[in-house]
Motif scaffolding. Structure first.
Motif, short mmCIF file in Angstrom:
data_model
loop_
_atom_site.label_atom_id
_atom_site.label_comp_id
_atom_site.label_asym_id
_atom_site.label_seq_id
_atom_site.Cartn_x
_atom_site.Cartn_y
_atom_site.Cartn_z
N GLY A 43 0.79 -1.22 0.00
CA GLY A 43 0.00 0.00 0.00
C GLY A 43 0.82 1.28 0.00
N LYS A 53 -4.41 3.38 5.61
CA LYS A 53 -4.26 1.97 5.24
C LYS A 53 -5.53 1.14 5.50
N ASN A 54 -6.45 1.65 6.32
CA ASN A 54 -7.59 0.84 6.76
C ASN A 54 -8.85 1.07 5.93
N THR A 58 -11.26 -1.32 -1.74
CA THR A 58 -9.94 -1.23 -2.34
C THR A 58 -9.91 -2.01 -3.65
N ASN A 91 -4.29 -2.24 0.37
CA ASN A 91 -3.66 -2.43 1.68
C ASN A 91 -3.26 -3.89 1.81
N LYS A 92 -2.88 -4.30 3.02
CA LYS A 92 -2.31 -5.64 3.20
C LYS A 92 -3.29 -6.76 2.85
#
Length: 258
Positions: A43, A53-54, A58, A91-92
Motif C-alpha cells: 500500500g 491503510k484501513n 480497495t 492495503n495488506k
C-alpha cells in the motif's frame, strides 16, 4: 483512447511508487485524466498520496467482484487526490488475492477485466506493481499496453532486468500480444559516480538497440525522498527542484510515445 502503463521491477527500492505518483501527477499537469492503481499489498502508493491503510473498499474489493461475477460500481473504490489524480487504493488484504487467483479461471485477466470498465473515464491508467513476479504482477502486465521499468544504475541491476524482460516476453506470447515495453528509466541516479555511469552504459549497450531507454534520468535527491511522507507529488512539495524538472521531462517523453 486510454493507455495502461504498468510500472514494474521485481527489485524493491527502485522508485516504482515515486515514479507512479510523479508521472501521474505530471500527466495531470499536462491536461490528462489519470488514475493510479495500487497493485502492491504494501500500500505504499496509497500512503504516498496521503490516504490511510484501513480503507474498506480497495482494489481487492473490485477484483473480488469480477471473480464472483457480481454487478457493481467500478468507480466505488476510486479516491480523488487534491492534485487532480485519482487512485484505486490497496492495503495488506490484497496479499491474499495473489493466492486466491490461482484457483480462478482466466486468473491472469481479472485486473484487465476490471480496468476495462474504467477506460472511458481516463487518458492514462498507471499500475504500481509489487516487487515480485507473482500473480498480481502477471495480472498487471496482462492488463497493460506497456511496461515502464525503473532501474537503479547499480551493479546487479542488469541481472534483475534480464529476469523481468523474460517474464514480459512470456506474457506477450501467452496472454497479452499487444504488450510493449514503454522503456527503461534510470532512477535514483547519481551521475557524479563513475559506477553509475558504467552501469548505465552497460545496460544501454546490452538492451539499447532493442528497448527504448528514456533520455531523462531521475536523480537521487532529498526532496524526492521526502515526498513519500507528505502525501503529495514532487510538484506540490518542491516544484522548482531537480526532481520536479526530471519528472516533467519524463512526462514529455511519455506523451511523445503515446
Amino acid at each position: 483512447m486510454c493507455k495502461v502503463i504498468a510500472i514494474a521491477n521485481q527489485k524493491g527500492g527502485v522508485a516504482k511508487t515515486t515514479t507512479t505518483i510523479n508521472l501521474g501527477a505530471g500527466l495531470v499537469k499536462s491536461g490528462k485524466k489519470v488514475v493510479l492503481v495500487d497493485a502492491d499489498p504494501q500500500g505504499n502508493l496509497t500512503m504516498g498520496l496521503g490516504f490511510p491503510k484501513n480503507l474498506k473498499v480497495t482494489l481487492k474489493s473490485m477484483m473480488e467482484n469480477i471473480i464472483m461475477g457480481l454487478e457493481f460500481d467500478p468507480k466505488e473504490a476510486i479516491l480523488h487526490h487534491e492534485e487532480g489524480v485519482d487512485l484505486i487504493p490497496s492495503n495488506k488484504l490484497l496479499a491474499g488475492m495473489d493466492m486466491s487467483l490461482f484457483t480462478v479461471e482466466d486468473r491472469e485477466k481479472v485486473l484487465k477485466e476490471y480496468l476495462e470498465l474504467l477506460k472511458d473515464e481516463y487518458d492514462y491508467i498507471l499500475i504500481d506493481c509489487m516487487p515480485s513476479l507473482g500473480m498480481l504482477t502477471l495480472n498487471a502486465l496482462s492488463a497493460a499496453d506497456s511496461v515502464l521499468i525503473p532501474v537503479q544504475p547499480q551493479y546487479y541491476a542488469a541481472d534483475g532486468l534480464m529476469e523481468l524482460l523474460k517474464v514480459v516476453k512470456g506474457i506477450h506470447q501467452r496472454f497479452n500480444p499487444d504488450l510493449q515495453i514503454e522503456g527503461i528509466l534510470f532512477t535514483m541516479d547519481n551521475c557524479r559516480y563513475n559506477n553509475a555511469k558504467r552501469n548505465k552504459q552497460a545496460i544501454k549497450t546490452t538492451y539499447g538497440s532493442d528497448i527504448r531507454i528514456f533520455e531523462q534520468t531521475i536523480p537521487r535527491t532529498e526532496s524526492l525522498a521526502e515526498t513519500a511522507s507528505e502525501g503529495v507529488s514532487i510538484f506540490a512539495y518542491d516544484g522548482k527542484s531537480k526532481g520536479a524538472d526530471s519528472y516533467l521531462e519524463l512526462v514529455q517523453e511519455v506523451l511523445k510515445h503515446a
